[in-house]
Enzyme design. Structure first.
Site, PDB file in Angstrom:
ATOM      1  N   HIS A 109      50.766 113.261 -13.976  1.00  0.00           N
ATOM      2  CA  HIS A 109      51.015 112.598 -15.262  1.00  0.00           C
ATOM      3  C   HIS A 109      49.978 112.930 -16.324  1.00  0.00           C
ATOM      4  CE1 HIS A 109      53.481 109.422 -12.848  1.00  0.00           C
ATOM      5  NE2 HIS A 109      54.114 110.548 -13.017  1.00  0.00           N
ATOM      6  N   CYS A 117      47.698 120.901 -28.202  1.00  0.00           N
ATOM      7  CA  CYS A 117      48.301 121.187 -29.498  1.00  0.00           C
ATOM      8  C   CYS A 117      49.721 121.675 -29.223  1.00  0.00           C
ATOM      9  CB  CYS A 117      47.498 122.254 -30.242  1.00  0.00           C
ATOM     10  SG  CYS A 117      48.323 122.741 -31.782  1.00  0.00           S
ATOM     11  N   GLU A 204      50.505  96.307   0.299  1.00  0.00           N
ATOM     12  CA  GLU A 204      51.816  95.673   0.516  1.00  0.00           C
ATOM     13  C   GLU A 204      52.823  96.671   1.057  1.00  0.00           C
ATOM     14  OE1 GLU A 204      52.919  94.318  -3.336  1.00  0.00           O
ATOM     15  OE2 GLU A 204      51.257  92.879  -3.431  1.00  0.00           O
TER      16      GLU A 204
HETATM   17  P1  NAD Z   1      52.298 100.977  -9.111  1.00  0.00           P
HETATM   18  O1  NAD Z   1      51.606 100.018 -10.036  1.00  0.00           O
HETATM   19  O2  NAD Z   1      53.766 101.095  -9.195  1.00  0.00           O
HETATM   20  O3  NAD Z   1      51.939 100.584  -7.607  1.00  0.00           O
HETATM   21  C1  NAD Z   1      50.615 100.351  -7.218  1.00  0.00           C
HETATM   22  C2  NAD Z   1      50.626 100.154  -5.725  1.00  0.00           C
HETATM   23  O4  NAD Z   1      49.289 100.051  -5.283  1.00  0.00           O
HETATM   24  C3  NAD Z   1      51.359  98.899  -5.260  1.00  0.00           C
HETATM   25  O5  NAD Z   1      52.269  99.240  -4.244  1.00  0.00           O
HETATM   26  C4  NAD Z   1      50.222  97.991  -4.731  1.00  0.00           C
HETATM   27  O6  NAD Z   1      50.646  97.234  -3.614  1.00  0.00           O
HETATM   28  C5  NAD Z   1      49.183  99.000  -4.341  1.00  0.00           C
HETATM   29  N1  NAD Z   1      47.798  98.560  -4.450  1.00  0.00           N
HETATM   30  C6  NAD Z   1      47.217  97.794  -5.419  1.00  0.00           C
HETATM   31  N2  NAD Z   1      45.905  97.679  -5.214  1.00  0.00           N
HETATM   32  C7  NAD Z   1      45.629  98.371  -4.081  1.00  0.00           C
HETATM   33  C8  NAD Z   1      44.440  98.641  -3.358  1.00  0.00           C
HETATM   34  N3  NAD Z   1      43.258  98.178  -3.738  1.00  0.00           N
HETATM   35  N4  NAD Z   1      44.531  99.407  -2.255  1.00  0.00           N
HETATM   36  C9  NAD Z   1      45.732  99.905  -1.822  1.00  0.00           C
HETATM   37  N5  NAD Z   1      46.883  99.686  -2.478  1.00  0.00           N
HETATM   38  C10 NAD Z   1      46.836  98.927  -3.587  1.00  0.00           C
HETATM   39  O7  NAD Z   1      51.532 102.356  -9.294  1.00  0.00           O
HETATM   40  P2  NAD Z   1      52.041 103.849  -9.145  1.00  0.00           P
HETATM   41  O8  NAD Z   1      52.904 103.948  -7.930  1.00  0.00           O
HETATM   42  O9  NAD Z   1      50.846 104.712  -9.259  1.00  0.00           O
HETATM   43  O10 NAD Z   1      52.977 104.083 -10.409  1.00  0.00           O
HETATM   44  C11 NAD Z   1      52.662 103.534 -11.661  1.00  0.00           C
HETATM   45  C12 NAD Z   1      52.595 104.510 -12.826  1.00  0.00           C
HETATM   46  O11 NAD Z   1      51.577 104.073 -13.712  1.00  0.00           O
HETATM   47  C13 NAD Z   1      52.249 105.888 -12.471  1.00  0.00           C
HETATM   48  O12 NAD Z   1      53.090 106.661 -13.226  1.00  0.00           O
HETATM   49  C14 NAD Z   1      50.804 106.094 -12.955  1.00  0.00           C
HETATM   50  O13 NAD Z   1      50.672 107.338 -13.596  1.00  0.00           O
HETATM   51  C15 NAD Z   1      50.585 105.057 -13.969  1.00  0.00           C
HETATM   52  N6  NAD Z   1      49.260 104.410 -13.935  1.00  0.00           N
HETATM   53  C16 NAD Z   1      48.084 105.132 -13.863  1.00  0.00           C
HETATM   54  C17 NAD Z   1      46.852 104.476 -13.816  1.00  0.00           C
HETATM   55  C18 NAD Z   1      45.564 105.248 -13.735  1.00  0.00           C
HETATM   56  O14 NAD Z   1      45.468 106.363 -14.196  1.00  0.00           O
HETATM   57  N7  NAD Z   1      44.535 104.669 -13.108  1.00  0.00           N
HETATM   58  C19 NAD Z   1      46.791 103.093 -13.841  1.00  0.00           C
HETATM   59  C20 NAD Z   1      47.995 102.407 -13.934  1.00  0.00           C
HETATM   60  C21 NAD Z   1      49.211 103.070 -13.960  1.00  0.00           C
END
Ligand code: NAD
Length: 231
Positions: A109, A117, A204
């Site tokens: 992503h 650009c 989870e």
């Molecule tokens: P999601 O929010 O859909 O899922 C997060 C998952 O992580 C959940 O299943 C949850 O149970 C689990 N989780 C939470 N804390 C945890 C921990 N400490 N240890 C283990 N598991 C844990 O996230 P996703 O699947 O990455 O998709 C969300 C979208 O949002 C993606 O497209 C991503 O690019 C973007 N995003 C990126 C960031 C970042 O760059 N840090 C942050 C938030 C969202």
């Protein structure tokens, strides 16, 4: 298990960075509870008010710089040091893996540390600073964060590269991803079809849990530590 000739993939999502303190997008404390993505995270918003969108992303950078990679990032880096065939495919845009000097990181992503650009088709690394080093391209065009926003398509070459590597891996370890966002939902299935041993580390159960060979219900760092000690 992680012997020298294994091809290993760590597939990381927001849950991996949550433990470093990077807020998730949705759920409790999620960014989109405070900010409306239509105003900050889509091409349309950028075209309407590019500097407002860039200001928002600078804020994300400033917040990210207050956070640090955790012991789980370090374990992945250690495994990479022992095994050159270890790749990281991440949905995160925060560059945490690179901050601990991991290599072979595929950012599905994009990255908050990159700009592009669209006029000159240039991708530019920006510094690890809060403020962008430069918001304007030498051609005069306003630079856009090189991130997959809402309604954007993923970059074909990145998706192809990720699929290619996944279809050849021996171990596929997913960490902190709900697997609900495409193509994340397809990746464990592709790995399994290709004969890989699949492990899920997540606090989870997810919609894809049923198809992993092994599930570890722990936070990312503890799950990785457990896995590392086991093998
Ligand atoms: P999601 O929010 O859909 O899922 C997060 C998952 O992580 C959940 O299943 C949850 O149970 C689990 N989780 C939470 N804390 C945890 C921990 N400490 N240890 C283990 N598991 C844990 O996230 P996703 O699947 O990455 O998709 C969300 C979208 O949002 C993606 O497209 C991503 O690019 C973007 N995003 C990126 C960031 C970042 O760059 N840090 C942050 C938030 C969202």
């Amino acid at each position: 298990m992680f012997h020298k000739n294994s091809k290993i993939i760590f597939f990381t999502g927001a849950g991996m960075s949550a433990e470093s303190g990077i807020p998730t997008y949705r759920g409790k404390g999620g960014i989109w509870n405070t900010y409306n993505w239509q105003e900050y995270a889509c091409q349309n918003a950028f075209e309407k008010n590019p500097h407002k969108v860039l200001d928002f992303h600078e804020l994300r950078r400033i917040e990210a710089l207050k956070c640090f990679p955790h012991s789980g990032h370090k374990i992945i880096k250690n495994i990479q040091d022992e095994n050159q065939e270890t790749f990281i495919i991440t949905q995160n845009i925060d560059g945490m893996h690179q901050r601990i000097e991991s290599i072979n990181v595929i950012e599905l992503h994009g990255s908050i540390w990159k700009l592009r650009c669209d006029k000159e088709k240039l991708e530019l690394e920006d510094s690890y600073g809060g403020k962008y080093a430069n918001r304007i391209c030498s051609c005069g065009n306003i630079l856009r964060p090189d991130i997959i926003w809402f309604q954007d398509n993923l970059k074909e070459k990145i998706v192809d590269l990720a699929s290619d590597i996944i279809s050849q891996c021996d171990y596929f370890i997913s960490i902190g991803t709900s697997g609900m966002v495409w193509p994340a939902a397809d990746y464990p299935k592709l790995a399994k079809r290709s004969g890989a041993y699949c492990i899920e580390i997540n606090l989870e159960e997810t919609k894809l849990s049923y198809m992993y060979n092994e599930t570890i219900r722990m936070e990312a760092s503890k799950g990785l530590e457990w896995l590392y000690n086991k093998f």
